[in-house]
Design a protein around this motif. Structure first.
Motif, PDB file in Angstrom:
ATOM      1  N   MET A   1       0.847  -1.192   0.000  1.00 52.78           N
ATOM      2  CA  MET A   1       0.000   0.000   0.000  1.00 52.78           C
ATOM      3  C   MET A   1       0.884   1.243   0.000  1.00 52.78           C
ATOM      4  O   MET A   1       1.842   1.339   0.766  1.00 52.78           O
ATOM      5  N   ILE A   2       0.556   2.181  -0.873  1.00 49.42           N
ATOM      6  CA  ILE A   2       1.340   3.404  -0.950  1.00 49.42           C
ATOM      7  C   ILE A   2       0.425   4.601  -0.679  1.00 49.42           C
ATOM      8  O   ILE A   2      -0.757   4.594  -1.039  1.00 49.42           O
ATOM      9  N   SER A   3       0.977   5.628   0.002  1.00 46.12           N
ATOM     10  CA  SER A   3       0.166   6.802   0.326  1.00 46.12           C
ATOM     11  C   SER A   3       0.946   8.072   0.040  1.00 46.12           C
ATOM     12  O   SER A   3       2.182   8.075   0.032  1.00 46.12           O
ATOM     13  N   PHE A   4       0.204   9.160  -0.191  1.00 45.88           N
ATOM     14  CA  PHE A   4       0.805  10.454  -0.520  1.00 45.88           C
ATOM     15  C   PHE A   4       0.187  11.514   0.388  1.00 45.88           C
ATOM     16  O   PHE A   4      -1.037  11.543   0.577  1.00 45.88           O
ATOM     17  N   LYS A   5       1.024  12.390   0.905  1.00 43.74           N
ATOM     18  CA  LYS A   5       0.495  13.460   1.756  1.00 43.74           C
ATOM     19  C   LYS A   5       1.488  14.603   1.846  1.00 43.74           C
ATOM     20  O   LYS A   5       2.702  14.374   1.927  1.00 43.74           O
ATOM     21  N   ALA A   6       0.992  15.843   1.842  1.00 43.88           N
ATOM     22  CA  ALA A   6       1.839  17.018   2.081  1.00 43.88           C
ATOM     23  C   ALA A   6       1.959  17.212   3.582  1.00 43.88           C
ATOM     24  O   ALA A   6       0.946  17.155   4.303  1.00 43.88           O
ATOM     25  N   VAL A   7       3.186  17.400   4.061  1.00 40.80           N
ATOM     26  CA  VAL A   7       3.416  17.510   5.513  1.00 40.80           C
ATOM     27  C   VAL A   7       4.286  18.720   5.827  1.00 40.80           C
ATOM     28  O   VAL A   7       5.075  19.177   4.998  1.00 40.80           O
ATOM     29  N   LEU A   8       4.127  19.219   7.034  1.00 35.56           N
ATOM     30  CA  LEU A   8       4.933  20.324   7.535  1.00 35.56           C
ATOM     31  C   LEU A   8       6.110  19.725   8.303  1.00 35.56           C
ATOM     32  O   LEU A   8       5.913  19.029   9.305  1.00 35.56           O
ATOM     33  N   ARG A   9       7.327  19.952   7.826  1.00 37.41           N
ATOM     34  CA  ARG A   9       8.504  19.403   8.522  1.00 37.41           C
ATOM     35  C   ARG A   9       8.780  20.196   9.785  1.00 37.41           C
ATOM     36  O   ARG A   9       8.450  21.381   9.896  1.00 37.41           O
ATOM     37  N   LYS A  10       9.416  19.578  10.744  1.00 33.18           N
ATOM     38  CA  LYS A  10       9.551  20.165  12.064  1.00 33.18           C
ATOM     39  C   LYS A  10      10.667  21.197  12.183  1.00 33.18           C
ATOM     40  O   LYS A  10      10.688  21.993  13.121  1.00 33.18           O
ATOM     41  N   LYS A  11      11.619  21.170  11.277  1.00 32.90           N
ATOM     42  CA  LYS A  11      12.756  22.091  11.375  1.00 32.90           C
ATOM     43  C   LYS A  11      12.360  23.479  10.886  1.00 32.90           C
ATOM     44  O   LYS A  11      12.059  23.687   9.725  1.00 32.90           O
ATOM     45  N   LYS A  12      12.387  24.464  11.827  1.00 36.27           N
ATOM     46  CA  LYS A  12      11.971  25.827  11.496  1.00 36.27           C
ATOM     47  C   LYS A  12      13.060  26.526  10.681  1.00 36.27           C
ATOM     48  O   LYS A  12      14.249  26.394  10.956  1.00 36.27           O
ATOM     49  N   LEU A  13      12.612  27.303   9.698  1.00 36.19           N
ATOM     50  CA  LEU A  13      13.526  28.078   8.862  1.00 36.19           C
ATOM     51  C   LEU A  13      13.818  29.424   9.500  1.00 36.19           C
ATOM     52  O   LEU A  13      13.161  29.824  10.471  1.00 36.19           O
ATOM     53  N   SER A  14      14.812  30.151   8.967  1.00 40.70           N
ATOM     54  CA  SER A  14      15.177  31.462   9.519  1.00 40.70           C
ATOM     55  C   SER A  14      14.025  32.464   9.418  1.00 40.70           C
ATOM     56  O   SER A  14      13.962  33.425  10.174  1.00 40.70           O
ATOM     57  N   SER A  15      13.107  32.216   8.483  1.00 36.98           N
ATOM     58  CA  SER A  15      11.947  33.096   8.321  1.00 36.98           C
ATOM     59  C   SER A  15      10.903  32.895   9.409  1.00 36.98           C
ATOM     60  O   SER A  15       9.938  33.661   9.513  1.00 36.98           O
ATOM     61  N   GLY A  16      11.094  31.848  10.234  1.00 34.50           N
ATOM     62  CA  GLY A  16      10.117  31.539  11.275  1.00 34.50           C
ATOM     63  C   GLY A  16       9.042  30.575  10.805  1.00 34.50           C
ATOM     64  O   GLY A  16       8.203  30.144  11.606  1.00 34.50           O
ATOM     65  N   LYS A  17       9.080  30.208   9.513  1.00 31.60           N
ATOM     66  CA  LYS A  17       8.107  29.270   8.963  1.00 31.60           C
ATOM     67  C   LYS A  17       8.722  27.877   8.820  1.00 31.60           C
ATOM     68  O   LYS A  17       9.927  27.693   9.017  1.00 31.60           O
ATOM     69  N   TYR A  18       7.882  26.911   8.454  1.00 30.37           N
ATOM     70  CA  TYR A  18       8.325  25.525   8.294  1.00 30.37           C
ATOM     71  C   TYR A  18       8.181  25.096   6.826  1.00 30.37           C
ATOM     72  O   TYR A  18       7.194  25.466   6.172  1.00 30.37           O
ATOM     73  N   PRO A  19       9.137  24.339   6.330  1.00 29.33           N
ATOM     74  CA  PRO A  19       9.035  23.891   4.930  1.00 29.33           C
ATOM     75  C   PRO A  19       7.973  22.807   4.765  1.00 29.33           C
ATOM     76  O   PRO A  19       7.757  21.993   5.676  1.00 29.33           O
ATOM     77  N   ILE A  20       7.343  22.811   3.602  1.00 29.55           N
ATOM     78  CA  ILE A  20       6.322  21.811   3.297  1.00 29.55           C
ATOM     79  C   ILE A  20       6.889  20.821   2.293  1.00 29.55           C
ATOM     80  O   ILE A  20       7.447  21.203   1.269  1.00 29.55           O
ATOM     81  N   TYR A  21       6.748  19.542   2.625  1.00 35.95           N
ATOM     82  CA  TYR A  21       7.259  18.456   1.793  1.00 35.95           C
ATOM     83  C   TYR A  21       6.117  17.552   1.354  1.00 35.95           C
ATOM     84  O   TYR A  21       5.094  17.430   2.044  1.00 35.95           O
ATOM     85  N   LEU A  22       6.312  16.909   0.221  1.00 38.30           N
ATOM     86  CA  LEU A  22       5.422  15.836  -0.191  1.00 38.30           C
ATOM     87  C   LEU A  22       6.020  14.532   0.324  1.00 38.30           C
ATOM     88  O   LEU A  22       7.162  14.198   0.025  1.00 38.30           O
ATOM     89  N   ARG A  23       5.228  13.814   1.128  1.00 38.19           N
ATOM     90  CA  ARG A  23       5.692  12.536   1.679  1.00 38.19           C
ATOM     91  C   ARG A  23       5.028  11.386   0.927  1.00 38.19           C
ATOM     92  O   ARG A  23       3.813  11.358   0.760  1.00 38.19           O
ATOM     93  N   ILE A  24       5.868  10.460   0.469  1.00 40.43           N
ATOM     94  CA  ILE A  24       5.361   9.243  -0.178  1.00 40.43           C
ATOM     95  C   ILE A  24       5.780   8.061   0.686  1.00 40.43           C
ATOM     96  O   ILE A  24       6.974   7.873   0.961  1.00 40.43           O
ATOM     97  N   SER A  25       4.797   7.293   1.144  1.00 38.89           N
ATOM     98  CA  SER A  25       5.067   6.190   2.074  1.00 38.89           C
ATOM     99  C   SER A  25       4.655   4.856   1.470  1.00 38.89           C
ATOM    100  O   SER A  25       3.617   4.753   0.801  1.00 38.89           O
ATOM    101  N   LYS A  26       5.486   3.845   1.711  1.00 43.41           N
ATOM    102  CA  LYS A  26       5.202   2.489   1.229  1.00 43.41           C
ATOM    103  C   LYS A  26       5.904   1.496   2.135  1.00 43.41           C
ATOM    104  O   LYS A  26       7.100   1.629   2.422  1.00 43.41           O
ATOM    105  N   ASP A  27       5.164   0.518   2.606  1.00 45.48           N
ATOM    106  CA  ASP A  27       5.717  -0.531   3.475  1.00 45.48           C
ATOM    107  C   ASP A  27       6.475   0.066   4.669  1.00 45.48           C
ATOM    108  O   ASP A  27       7.594  -0.336   4.987  1.00 45.48           O
ATOM    109  N   ARG A  28       5.866   1.070   5.301  1.00 46.48           N
ATOM    110  CA  ARG A  28       6.390   1.715   6.509  1.00 46.48           C
ATOM    111  C   ARG A  28       7.690   2.492   6.283  1.00 46.48           C
ATOM    112  O   ARG A  28       8.396   2.854   7.216  1.00 46.48           O
TER     113      ARG A  28
END
Length: 402
Positions: free
Chosen positions: A1-28
């Motif tokens: 089973m494969i899944s797709f989701k946009a997530v907010l990464r935990k590492k804060k940038l110098s701007s005070g915001k967090y980068p957004i990544y596309l996460r693709i997951s398969k078999d844990r």
């Protein structure tokens, strides 16, 4: 089973915001791709993986995130249909190929290849790649051109554009083969997918061999050799280069230019042809010996046989520039020499090689011997080569009908 989701990464940038990544997951296991967006925690709906109403232009941002997910889904679907089973690393590779905006621009990759060639000393190839790149840029009149934009229809229109500018089959063939080589390199390095390759439909081979190879007969070569140049001393070097090439199995100008005295040993000349990397060792015939003695008696501080490269330790770029300059003068001189001989043919540097093959053909030498002497990889190349040369033997055979 494969899944797709946009997530907010935990590492804060110098701007005070967090980068957004596309996460693709398969078999844990998961892989992540950086998107152009960042967000504050108050702007982000972690459960849905989308921007909320606190973010400016949140609808447009969400459309792009959903488009990235659709793109990733399409890649997985294609992999599943093509292979059945697949790994996350394969998904990652395919996604990076389709999403990389830098390498999708053919001009950027073209520049990388030119830089690599120059670093390796392949200045001739670099020049051809650069000239073709400039031509395509002029045609499209923009700095960004995607690989997928170069379709068979694009190539047909580009060919028509080159013909409108008095391009010949030979010149157009060089440019099309260069574009094809750029595609092949990009596919080999897994920067683009093979399905965008336009040369399965557009065939460069249709341009090959339309222009007849020009050659002098053996009698015309002898006219050139015996021409009195007492009143044309400035043409002696160019005549010598032509005669030397003719009697060294059609050695081309680039190889003559680089020929050094250390390559001449007793009764033979040893060199590697720059175009094909074929090793040659050639018997020194009297006309060649005479030319070698002429230059041996000339004062020169360089290690080269001919006064084409005037000093040692030149850079590849300097050699290429010198070649361009001296070859232009050589071809100009050859046309003047042909005129003095009463030869009504366009004579250039490569005519010496063609004339060598043509003269052997006139003398009845077998094709396999001609093939071996010229360093062709197989007999078919020589047969095609000779077919384009002088037809005097066929003309003579037809006279029996008179």
């Amino acid at each position: 089973m494969i899944s797709f989701k946009a997530v907010l990464r935990k590492k804060k940038l110098s701007s005070g915001k967090y980068p957004i990544y596309l996460r693709i997951s398969k078999d844990r296991n998961s892989i992540f791709f950086r998107t152009p967006y960042t967000a504050e925690t108050r702007e982000w709906n972690g459960k849905k993986g989308l921007f909320n109403q606190n973010s400016i232009n949140y609808l447009n941002k969400n459309r792009l995130l959903l488009k990235l997910i659709d793109q990733a889904t399409g890649i997985v679907t294609e992999l599943h249909q093509r292979k059945g089973s697949y790994s996350l690393s394969e998904v990652e590779r395919e996604f990076r190929i389709s999403a990389n905006p830098v390498h999708q621009n053919i001009f950027k990759f073209w520049e990388e290849l030119i830089a690599e060639m120059e670093k390796a000393g392949r200045t001739g190839n670099a020049r051809i790649y650069r000239d073709t790149s400039k031509s395509v840029k002029k045609y499209v009149n923009r700095k960004v051109l995607l690989f997928e934009d170069i379709t068979p229809a694009f190539l047909e229109k580009y060919e028509a554009y080159l013909r409108s500018r008095k391009g010949t089959d030979g010149g157009i063939s060089v440019q099309m083969r260069t574009i094809r080589a750029v595609f092949n390199s990009a596919i080999k390095r897994e920067l683009i997918k093979p399905n965008v390759y336009p040369f399965k439909v557009y065939k460069v081979s249709k341009l090959k061999g339309r222009g007849l190879k020009k050659a002098l007969s053996f009698e015309e070569v002898q006219k050139l050799i015996t021409l009195d140049l007492t009143n044309h001393q400035r043409l002696i070097n160019s005549r010598n280069y032509f005669v030397f090439s003719f009697y060294t199995r059609g050695m081309n100008f680039a190889d003559m230019m680089r020929l050094q005295w250390k390559d001449v040993s007793e009764d033979r000349i040893y060199y590697i042809r720059s175009k094909t990397k074929t090793n040659f060792h050639i018997k020194i015939l009297p006309p060649v010996q005479k030319i070698l003695e002429y230059y041996r008696n000339k004062k020169s501080h360089a290690s080269y046989v001919f006064p084409l490269l005037l000093k040692d330790k030149l850079t590849p770029a300097q050699i290429e520039n010198r070649k361009k300059k001296t070859l232009k003068q050589y071809n100009k001189d050859l046309k003047e020499i042909a005129g003095l001989c009463g030869i009504n043919k366009s004579v250039s540097s490569y005519v010496a090689r063609h004339s060598y093959a043509n003269s052997l053909k006139q003398k009845g030498i077998s094709t396999d011997i001609i093939s071996e002497s010229m360093g062709h990889q197989n007999l078919a190349i020589t047969q095609a080569y000779l077919k384009e040369l002088d037809n005097s033997l066929v003309d003579e055979a037809m006279e029996v009908l008179l």
